[in-house]
Design an enzyme around this catalytic site. Structure first.
Site, mmCIF file in Angstrom:
data_model
loop_
_atom_site.group_PDB
_atom_site.id
_atom_site.type_symbol
_atom_site.label_atom_id
_atom_site.label_comp_id
_atom_site.label_asym_id
_atom_site.label_seq_id
_atom_site.Cartn_x
_atom_site.Cartn_y
_atom_site.Cartn_z
ATOM 1 N N HIS A 162 0.838 -1.206 0.000
ATOM 2 C CA HIS A 162 0.000 0.000 0.000
ATOM 3 C C HIS A 162 0.867 1.249 0.000
ATOM 4 O O HIS A 162 0.770 2.081 -0.894
ATOM 5 C CB HIS A 162 -0.937 0.006 1.203
ATOM 6 C CG HIS A 162 -1.949 1.109 1.136
ATOM 7 N ND1 HIS A 162 -1.644 2.433 1.408
ATOM 8 C CD2 HIS A 162 -3.259 1.094 0.790
ATOM 9 C CE1 HIS A 162 -2.726 3.172 1.244
ATOM 10 N NE2 HIS A 162 -3.720 2.402 0.879
ATOM 11 N N GLU B 170 0.768 3.895 -3.163
ATOM 12 C CA GLU B 170 1.039 5.302 -2.854
ATOM 13 C C GLU B 170 2.516 5.492 -2.544
ATOM 14 O O GLU B 170 3.086 4.744 -1.757
ATOM 15 C CB GLU B 170 0.217 5.754 -1.642
ATOM 16 C CG GLU B 170 -1.281 5.718 -1.867
ATOM 17 C CD GLU B 170 -2.049 6.196 -0.644
ATOM 18 O OE1 GLU B 170 -1.416 6.736 0.285
ATOM 19 O OE2 GLU B 170 -3.282 6.022 -0.623
ATOM 20 N N HIS C 271 -7.571 -3.032 -2.844
ATOM 21 C CA HIS C 271 -6.401 -2.708 -3.672
ATOM 22 C C HIS C 271 -5.934 -3.936 -4.458
ATOM 23 O O HIS C 271 -5.567 -3.827 -5.634
ATOM 24 C CB HIS C 271 -5.266 -2.184 -2.798
ATOM 25 C CG HIS C 271 -5.489 -0.796 -2.308
ATOM 26 N ND1 HIS C 271 -5.609 0.284 -3.153
ATOM 27 C CD2 HIS C 271 -5.612 -0.301 -1.048
ATOM 28 C CE1 HIS C 271 -5.807 1.385 -2.449
ATOM 29 N NE2 HIS C 271 -5.814 1.058 -1.171
#
Length: 298
Positions: free
Chosen positions: A179, A210, A242
Site C-alpha cells: 500500500h 502510494e 487494492h
C-alpha cells in the site's frame, strides 16, 4: 512495580485496518484465533482502524438480507469498534494493563495515528494515582518494524519462502504490491526487497499504490529481470480492494493489465500475508516483545 500494578488485569487489543470483503475476513479472524489460543486466559478485542470500513459494517448490521446472505460473518464484525472505544470499554471493565498489537505492515500514518491514540490514553495522570485509567499500555511494532527497529525483517524473509518457491517453480519474477503512503517509512520496502533478492537470488520487485517505489519502479526493474513471466501478489495483510482492483482488476490501469500490455505472462494471486501462518507468528512475537518491553506479564 507497586501492588496495584501487579494485580491489575491485562487485556489485548488486536488492531487491523479492516476489510469490507467478507471473503477476506479470514486472515484477520485467523490472527484473532491465534492470539486467543496463545493467551486463553486474557480477553482479546478486535478493532478496525479504518473509519470507512467500520461504518460500512455498522450499516450492514441493520441489513437483514445482507446478514442472511453472509452467515459466516461473525456478529463482532458488524459491531467492530475503534481503538478509543475498545480501550474505554476495557478500562470500564477493570482492565488497566492494555497491550495493543497492530496488524499493520509498515510504520506509516496508520500506525503512527494508532500509537498516538494509545500512548495519549496511557499518559493520562490523575491527582491520586489509584484513579489513573491505566496502569500500563504498550503498542507492538508493525510487520516491517519501526524506525530504527526492523529486527523481524529476517523472519519475514523466511516466512515469504513459499512465495519465492512458487515464483521459482514458474520461472517467474515475484512482484509484490504494497500500500505505502506519501509521507514516511518507504525505506522498509526497499530493505525487504534487497533482503529477499540476496536470500533467494531470484528477481523480486516491490511497488506501492502510494509513494515510492511505484509501479514505474517495478516496470524498470522487470526490464532487466531476464524473464517474461510474473507472479503478482499483494504485500498487504488481506487481499482486499487494492489487491482485487488496483493489482488484479480488469481496469486499464491495473497492474495486471499494464504488465500484460507490456508483454508479460502474469499470474495474480489474491492471497494476503495474513493467510501465511508464519507471518501471523511474527505478529505474535511482536506482541510478546511489546509485553516484555513494558514489563507486562502475559
Amino acid at each position: 512495580m507497586n501492588k496495584s500494578e501487579q494485580k491489575s488485569p491485562t487485556a489485548i487489543v488486536l488492531a487491523a485496518f479492516g476489510t469490507t470483503y467478507p471473503a477476506t475476513l479470514e486472515p484477520i479472524l485467523a490472527m484473532l484465533h491465534d492470539v486467543e489460543e496463545r493467551y486463553p486466559a486474557i480477553p482479546v478485542r478486535l478493532v478496525f482502524t479504518s473509519n470507512i470500513i467500520r461504518r460500512k459494517w455498522h450499516r450492514r448490521a441493520a441489513d437483514v438480507n445482507y446478514r442472511r446472505e453472509h452467515p459466516a460473518v461473525p456478529d463482532q464484525i458488524y459491531s467492530v469498534g475503534n481503538i478509543l472505544g475498545a480501550m474505554a470499554d476495557l478500562q470500564n471493565e477493570g482492565y488497566r494493563r492494555i497491550l495493543v498489537q497492530p496488524v499493520l505492515i509498515v510504520d506509516g500514518e496508520e500506525y503512527r495515528d494508532l500509537a498516538a491514540y494509545v500512548e495519549a490514553l496511557g499518559a493520562v495522570r490523575t491527582h491520586k494515582p489509584q484513579w489513573q485509567p491505566f496502569a500500563k499500555v504498550a503498542v507492538g511494532k508493525p510487520l516491517l518494524g519501526t524506525f530504527g527497529h526492523r529486527e523481524q525483517l529476517d523472519a519475514l524473509v523466511r516466512a515469504l519462502k513459499p512465495d519465492i518457491d512458487a515464483a521459482h517453480a514458474a520461472d517467474a519474477a515475484l512482484v509484490y504490491m504494497g500500500h505505502g503512503n506519501e509521507h514516511m517509512a518507504q525505506g522498509a520496502y526497499y530493505e525487504l526487497e534487497i533482503l529477499l533478492r540476496r536470500a533467494y537470488n531470484i528477481p523480486v520487485c516491490i511497488g506501492l499504490v502510494e509513494g515510492l517505489p511505484d509501479f514505474e519502479t517495478v516496470r524498470e526493474k522487470l526490464a532487466g529481470a531476464g524473464t517474461r513471466k510474473v507472479l503478482l501478489k499483494p504485500l498487504m495483510y488481506v487481499a482486499g480492494d487494492h489487491a482485487r482492483n488496483d493489482m488484479a482488476g480488469d481496469e486499464e490501469d491495473s497492474w495486471l493489465t499494464l504488465l500484460e500490455n507490456d508483454g508479460y505472462q502474469v499470474t495474480p494471486v489474491l492471497e494476503g500475508l495474513g493467510q501465511n501462518p508464519a507471518v501471523r507468528a511474527i505478529f505474535l512475537n511482536l506482541l510478546e516483545q511489546a509485553a516484555r518491553e513494558a514489563a507486562i506479564e502475559l
